[in-house]
Design an enzyme around this catalytic site. Structure first.
Site, PDB file in Angstrom:
ATOM      1  N   SER A   1     -44.225 -38.006  -9.783  1.00  0.00           N
ATOM      2  CA  SER A   1     -43.691 -36.734 -10.266  1.00  0.00           C
ATOM      3  C   SER A   1     -42.176 -36.695 -10.050  1.00  0.00           C
ATOM      4  CB  SER A   1     -44.344 -35.593  -9.472  1.00  0.00           C
ATOM      5  OG  SER A   1     -44.062 -35.780  -8.093  1.00  0.00           O
TER       6      SER A   1
ATOM      7  N   GLU B   1     -52.611 -36.358  -1.924  1.00  0.00           N
ATOM      8  CA  GLU B   1     -51.965 -37.179  -0.878  1.00  0.00           C
ATOM      9  C   GLU B   1     -52.823 -37.086   0.364  1.00  0.00           C
ATOM     10  OE1 GLU B   1     -48.193 -38.014   0.188  1.00  0.00           O
ATOM     11  OE2 GLU B   1     -47.690 -38.646  -1.844  1.00  0.00           O
TER      12      GLU B   1
ATOM     13  N   LYS C   1     -26.880 -48.434  -5.223  1.00  0.00           N
ATOM     14  CA  LYS C   1     -28.037 -48.021  -4.397  1.00  0.00           C
ATOM     15  C   LYS C   1     -29.201 -48.984  -4.634  1.00  0.00           C
ATOM     16  CE  LYS C   1     -31.563 -44.632  -3.369  1.00  0.00           C
ATOM     17  NZ  LYS C   1     -32.335 -43.450  -3.722  1.00  0.00           N
TER      18      LYS C   1
ATOM     19  N   HIS D   1     -34.258 -49.641  -0.119  1.00  0.00           N
ATOM     20  CA  HIS D   1     -35.673 -49.920   0.149  1.00  0.00           C
ATOM     21  C   HIS D   1     -36.424 -50.120  -1.167  1.00  0.00           C
ATOM     22  CE1 HIS D   1     -34.527 -45.815  -0.356  1.00  0.00           C
ATOM     23  NE2 HIS D   1     -35.757 -45.397  -0.541  1.00  0.00           N
TER      24      HIS D   1
ATOM     25  N   PHE E   1     -31.234 -38.613  -4.901  1.00  0.00           N
ATOM     26  CA  PHE E   1     -32.167 -37.500  -4.716  1.00  0.00           C
ATOM     27  C   PHE E   1     -32.644 -37.492  -3.258  1.00  0.00           C
ATOM     28  CE2 PHE E   1     -34.627 -41.227  -5.740  1.00  0.00           C
ATOM     29  CZ  PHE E   1     -35.783 -41.124  -4.986  1.00  0.00           C
TER      30      PHE E   1
ATOM     31  N   LYS F   1     -37.070 -41.331  -8.816  1.00  0.00           N
ATOM     32  CA  LYS F   1     -37.744 -42.630  -8.725  1.00  0.00           C
ATOM     33  C   LYS F   1     -37.866 -43.268 -10.104  1.00  0.00           C
ATOM     34  CE  LYS F   1     -40.918 -41.691  -4.869  1.00  0.00           C
ATOM     35  NZ  LYS F   1     -42.341 -41.596  -4.515  1.00  0.00           N
TER      36      LYS F   1
ATOM     37  N   ASP G   1     -44.585 -45.010  -2.722  1.00  0.00           N
ATOM     38  CA  ASP G   1     -44.558 -44.054  -1.619  1.00  0.00           C
ATOM     39  C   ASP G   1     -43.422 -44.456  -0.689  1.00  0.00           C
ATOM     40  OD1 ASP G   1     -45.698 -41.633  -0.760  1.00  0.00           O
ATOM     41  OD2 ASP G   1     -46.556 -42.634   0.973  1.00  0.00           O
TER      42      ASP G   1
HETATM   43  P1  ITT Z   1     -44.372 -38.939  -5.888  1.00  0.00           P
HETATM   44  O1  ITT Z   1     -45.314 -38.970  -4.694  1.00  0.00           O
HETATM   45  O2  ITT Z   1     -44.860 -38.085  -7.019  1.00  0.00           O
HETATM   46  O3  ITT Z   1     -43.999 -40.332  -6.342  1.00  0.00           O
HETATM   47  P2  ITT Z   1     -42.520 -37.729  -3.991  1.00  0.00           P
HETATM   48  O4  ITT Z   1     -41.158 -37.111  -4.168  1.00  0.00           O
HETATM   49  O5  ITT Z   1     -43.591 -36.897  -3.349  1.00  0.00           O
HETATM   50  O6  ITT Z   1     -42.980 -38.284  -5.427  1.00  0.00           O
HETATM   51  P3  ITT Z   1     -42.577 -39.595  -1.733  1.00  0.00           P
HETATM   52  O7  ITT Z   1     -43.759 -38.952  -1.105  1.00  0.00           O
HETATM   53  O8  ITT Z   1     -42.576 -41.084  -1.839  1.00  0.00           O
HETATM   54  O9  ITT Z   1     -42.325 -39.081  -3.217  1.00  0.00           O
HETATM   55  O10 ITT Z   1     -41.234 -39.178  -1.021  1.00  0.00           O
HETATM   56  C1  ITT Z   1     -41.177 -38.580   0.254  1.00  0.00           C
HETATM   57  C2  ITT Z   1     -39.864 -37.866   0.398  1.00  0.00           C
HETATM   58  O11 ITT Z   1     -38.832 -38.846   0.558  1.00  0.00           O
HETATM   59  C3  ITT Z   1     -39.484 -36.996  -0.791  1.00  0.00           C
HETATM   60  O12 ITT Z   1     -38.881 -35.807  -0.296  1.00  0.00           O
HETATM   61  C4  ITT Z   1     -38.462 -37.842  -1.549  1.00  0.00           C
HETATM   62  O13 ITT Z   1     -37.513 -37.034  -2.194  1.00  0.00           O
HETATM   63  C5  ITT Z   1     -37.835 -38.662  -0.421  1.00  0.00           C
HETATM   64  N1  ITT Z   1     -37.407 -39.961  -0.927  1.00  0.00           N
HETATM   65  C6  ITT Z   1     -38.171 -40.955  -1.443  1.00  0.00           C
HETATM   66  N2  ITT Z   1     -37.411 -41.985  -1.842  1.00  0.00           N
HETATM   67  C7  ITT Z   1     -36.136 -41.643  -1.582  1.00  0.00           C
HETATM   68  C8  ITT Z   1     -34.889 -42.261  -1.784  1.00  0.00           C
HETATM   69  O14 ITT Z   1     -34.783 -43.441  -2.372  1.00  0.00           O
HETATM   70  N3  ITT Z   1     -33.795 -41.608  -1.399  1.00  0.00           N
HETATM   71  C9  ITT Z   1     -33.861 -40.399  -0.812  1.00  0.00           C
HETATM   72  N4  ITT Z   1     -34.996 -39.732  -0.594  1.00  0.00           N
HETATM   73  C10 ITT Z   1     -36.129 -40.342  -0.975  1.00  0.00           C
END
Ligand code: ITT
Length: 187
Positions: A8, A36, A165, A170, A142, A12, A66
């Site tokens: 969502s 989740e 980036k 990661h 983000f 990403k 994730d």
């Molecule tokens: P989906 O599960 O739908 O893919 P999500 O935003 O819930 O989207 P995650 O659970 O993987 O994704 O992310 C956990 C948190 O970490 C969420 O608040 C993201 O915005 C943050 N996050 C993930 N990847 C990031 C990145 O590369 N840079 C900064 N924050 C990140």
């Protein structure tokens, strides 16, 4: 290869697409309300997601992602709870928890799950070490990007170009393994 990105999170989608396209893959976002689970590792969340989506007969091949931020002095919190923490206390709340703490060592971790047409499941992991800062800086990226400076840099992820980036993040590192794997299958 036409690949569905099941997420969502538009940030990403952008990052994953930028990496996949130069390799000739076409990426499309697919939004599916995947529950989740409560788990202690990103790997478990991804395993569950792959099985759940495959039971729902989501069009393969697809990728799920994730990720989380692991703050050393907080015993790696928020980790798998990164989304919840971001949505509740937000960046300002995290900065407040860090006030007065000297050690700001933090890492980002990303686990990608890939489901192929033959039903095989694959995981790829990438990490990026760095430090939190005590303010919000930058407008790109983000999530936690504005408060994280990767090792070897003086700018936050939010202040780096998307290419910069991706080259050290990661997600970029996990994706490098994933595209290499896809290339090795084609040969
Ligand atoms: P989906 O599960 O739908 O893919 P999500 O935003 O819930 O989207 P995650 O659970 O993987 O994704 O992310 C956990 C948190 O970490 C969420 O608040 C993201 O915005 C943050 N996050 C993930 N990847 C990031 C990145 O590369 N840079 C900064 N924050 C990140």
């Amino acid at each position: 290869m036409d690949i569905n990105l099941v997420t969502s999170n538009l940030g990403k989608v952008e990052e994953l697409t930028h990496i996949l396209e130069p390799f000739g893959h076409k990426a499309s976002q697919l939004q599916v309300d995947c529950p989740e689970i409560q788990a202690s590792t990103l790997e478990e969340v991804v395993d569950f997601g792959l099985d759940w989506l495959s039971a729902k007969k989501i069009q393969t091949p697809f990728i799920i992602d994730d990720a989380g931020i692991f703050i050393e002095v907080l015993q790696n919190f928020p980790g798998v709870y990164s989304r919840y923490v971001y949505d509740t206390i937000g960046l300002q709340g995290v900065l407040k928890q860090m006030e007065g703490l000297e050690d700001k060592s933090t890492k980002f971790k990303c686990v990608l799950g890939l489901m192929l047409e033959d039903g095989s499941k694959h995981k790829f992991v990438g990490e990026c070490k760095g430090n939190l800062i005590s303010e919000i800086r930058g407008t790109g990226g983000f999530g936690y990007d504005p408060i994280f400076i990767p090792d070897g840099y003086e700018r936050t992820f939010s202040e780096l170009s998307p290419e910069e980036k991706n080259s050290i993040s990661h997600r970029g590192r996990a994706m490098e393994k994933l595209v290499n794997f896809l290339s090795s299958m084609e040969n």
